[in-house]
Design an enzyme around this catalytic site. Structure first.
Site, short mmCIF file in Angstrom:
data_model
loop_
_atom_site.label_atom_id
_atom_site.label_comp_id
_atom_site.label_asym_id
_atom_site.label_seq_id
_atom_site.Cartn_x
_atom_site.Cartn_y
_atom_site.Cartn_z
N ASP A 185 0.86 -1.18 0.00
CA ASP A 185 0.00 0.00 0.00
C ASP A 185 0.90 1.24 0.00
OD1 ASP A 185 -3.01 0.87 1.37
OD2 ASP A 185 -1.31 2.24 1.65
N ASN A 193 -2.34 12.87 -2.78
CA ASN A 193 -3.43 13.35 -3.63
C ASN A 193 -3.83 14.78 -3.27
OD1 ASN A 193 -4.24 11.53 -5.56
ND2 ASN A 193 -5.48 10.32 -4.15
N HIS A 198 -5.23 14.89 -7.86
CA HIS A 198 -5.63 13.53 -8.19
C HIS A 198 -4.92 13.00 -9.44
CE1 HIS A 198 -8.55 10.40 -7.19
NE2 HIS A 198 -8.52 10.13 -8.48
N ASP A 202 -2.73 9.73 -9.85
CA ASP A 202 -2.87 8.66 -10.85
C ASP A 202 -1.51 8.32 -11.46
OD1 ASP A 202 -5.55 8.54 -10.47
OD2 ASP A 202 -6.13 9.46 -12.38
N GLU A 229 -5.00 2.32 -3.79
CA GLU A 229 -3.53 2.39 -3.82
C GLU A 229 -2.92 1.13 -3.20
OE1 GLU A 229 -5.06 2.71 -0.84
OE2 GLU A 229 -3.37 3.76 0.10
N1 LIG Z 1 -5.23 9.51 -7.64
C1 LIG Z 1 -5.84 8.40 -7.23
N2 LIG Z 1 -6.10 8.24 -5.93
C2 LIG Z 1 -6.70 7.11 -5.51
C3 LIG Z 1 -7.07 6.10 -6.41
N3 LIG Z 1 -7.64 5.10 -5.71
C4 LIG Z 1 -7.62 5.46 -4.41
N4 LIG Z 1 -7.05 6.68 -4.28
C5 LIG Z 1 -6.83 7.49 -3.06
O1 LIG Z 1 -5.95 6.82 -2.19
C6 LIG Z 1 -6.12 7.40 -0.90
C7 LIG Z 1 -6.00 6.32 0.14
O2 LIG Z 1 -6.01 6.94 1.37
P1 LIG Z 1 -5.97 6.17 2.74
O3 LIG Z 1 -6.68 4.85 2.60
O4 LIG Z 1 -6.43 7.12 3.77
O5 LIG Z 1 -4.48 5.78 2.95
P2 LIG Z 1 -3.15 6.66 2.98
O6 LIG Z 1 -3.40 8.12 2.85
O7 LIG Z 1 -2.25 6.08 1.93
O8 LIG Z 1 -2.55 6.38 4.37
P3 LIG Z 1 -1.75 5.13 4.85
O9 LIG Z 1 -2.18 3.97 4.01
O10 LIG Z 1 -2.11 4.95 6.28
O11 LIG Z 1 -0.30 5.43 4.68
C8 LIG Z 1 -7.48 8.08 -0.90
O12 LIG Z 1 -7.31 9.47 -0.88
C9 LIG Z 1 -8.09 7.68 -2.25
O13 LIG Z 1 -8.89 8.70 -2.81
C10 LIG Z 1 -6.81 6.31 -7.80
O14 LIG Z 1 -7.09 5.50 -8.67
N5 LIG Z 1 -6.18 7.47 -8.16
#
Ligand SMILES: Nc1nc2c(ncn2[C@@H]2O[C@H](COP(=O)(O)OP(=O)(O)OP(=O)(O)O)[C@@H](O)[C@H]2O)c(=O)[nH]1
Length: 315
Positions: A185, A193, A198, A202, A229
């Site tokens: 992850d 983001n 965003h 990506d 992610e």
């Molecule tokens: N740009 C983009 N962002 C994505 C996509 N799929 C998920 N996300 C973003 O990934 C982020 C995941 O955030 P969290 O689950 O809070 O995890 P994190 O910020 O990485 O925190 P930790 O995992 O604890 O380190 C969210 O803001 C989602 O909107 C995608 O396809 N593109």
């Protein structure tokens, strides 16, 4: 109408030459051979639209040649028999042996031209059918790829991962081989983001994915997007010792990308946390259960400070 590629088979030199010239004058491309064996040999190289086949030849009769060609090349190409005999039984037998038409020798110019015209229409339809089949096959290939592929990252998608993982587990169970599953992850990706936008997010996921693809694309390895992610790496026939090395390698290859992440409290660049499990499957483990196990240790890696991996105790 387009010219046809005609394979002409006749053992009588003079008749063969005369007919070949007449066919060429009608605008066709002709390959003339003197025996059935030569015809069978030439057929795949010449790729004809039509076969003109003399029935009575010394080494192999025209009907035998037709039979062989129909067996060896299932794709249908019209065959016209040429024969000095006009008995109905002969004609019926020739058609039964795979022929499509029959011309009595000496070949009448008008009859020949008319029959060739009919065959030209068939050849034209056959080419159209071939082209349509080819583009349908290509479309099918693209579709089945899309079904298994994640749109953004072009990695295997979750559906494909689920199926493959179930296969991996039962195969390793049957063969008593070790198997490794890694879930990773991107650290602080929400902050990434929020800060870079965003679209940049990506691009970051795409860069991470292509690195995963590059590093885990050998036979028995699978890199997939689990969702958002989160990614999964499956490595066939991989024991704990090697699994640890693979996690280290994975950590390093993402760091080497050096994607700036100024909001991360872990590093100045994008890093990943990993949960890993390496075990010899019984074959009865469920995919869901294995996801839960790696997800739990991935959470621990996050808790312990990120940019690291934690291995699950699972035997
Ligand atoms: N740009 C983009 N962002 C994505 C996509 N799929 C998920 N996300 C973003 O990934 C982020 C995941 O955030 P969290 O689950 O809070 O995890 P994190 O910020 O990485 O925190 P930790 O995992 O604890 O380190 C969210 O803001 C989602 O909107 C995608 O396809 N593109």
């Amino acid at each position: 109408m387009e010219a046809m590629r005609i394979l002409l088979v006749d053992d009588v030199h003079l008749e063969r030459m005369q007919l070949a010239m007449r066919l060429q004058r009608l605008g066709h491309v002709v390959e003339a051979v003197a025996s059935g064996h030569e015809a069978i040999e030439k057929y795949p190289l010449f790729d004809p639209d039509l076969l003109l086949l003399d029935v009575s030849m010394p080494d192999m009769s025209g009907t035998e040649v037709a039979e062989q060609i129909r067996i060896q090349h299932p794709e249908w190409v019209p065959i016209i028999f040429l024969s000095g005999h006009d008995e109905p039984e002969m004609i019926a037998k020739a058609i039964d042996m795979g022929g499509d038409d029959y011309i009595v020798k000496p070949v009448n110019k008008i009859v020949l031209a008319a029959k060739l015209k009919a065959m030209q229409r068939i050849a034209h339809m056959r080419h159209q059918l071939k082209d349509t089949t080819k583009s349908l096959e290509q479309a099918n290939e693209r579709l089945s790829q899309q079904v298994n592929e994640d749109g953004l990252t072009k990695l295997a998608n979750r559906r494909y991962l689920d199926t493959k993982l179930a296969e991996f587990i039962s195969w390793h169970g049957r063969n008593n081989f070790p198997f490794t599953l890694i879930m990773l992850d991107v650290d602080h990706f929400k902050l990434f983001n929020d800060h870079y936008g965003h679209l940049e997010g990506d691009r970051c996921l795409q860069a991470v994915s292509s690195e995963l693809k590059k590093n885990f694309s050998r036979a028995g390895e699978l890199a997939a997007r689990y969702g958002g992610e989160e990614f999964v790496i499956a490595i066939s026939n991989c024991d704990k010792t090697r699994a640890v090395r693979e996690c280290e390698r994975l950590k390093e290859c993402i760091q080497k990308l050096e994607i700036p992440h100024s909001k991360s409290t872990t590093a100045e660049i994008v890093t990943v946390s990993q949960g890993m499990v390496s075990w010899v499957p019984t074959g009865l483990e469920t995919v869901e259960n294995m996801y839960q196990i790696v997800d739990r240790v991935l959470y621990k890696a996050k808790e312990q400070g990120r940019n690291r991996f934690v291995a699950a105790e699972f035997t």
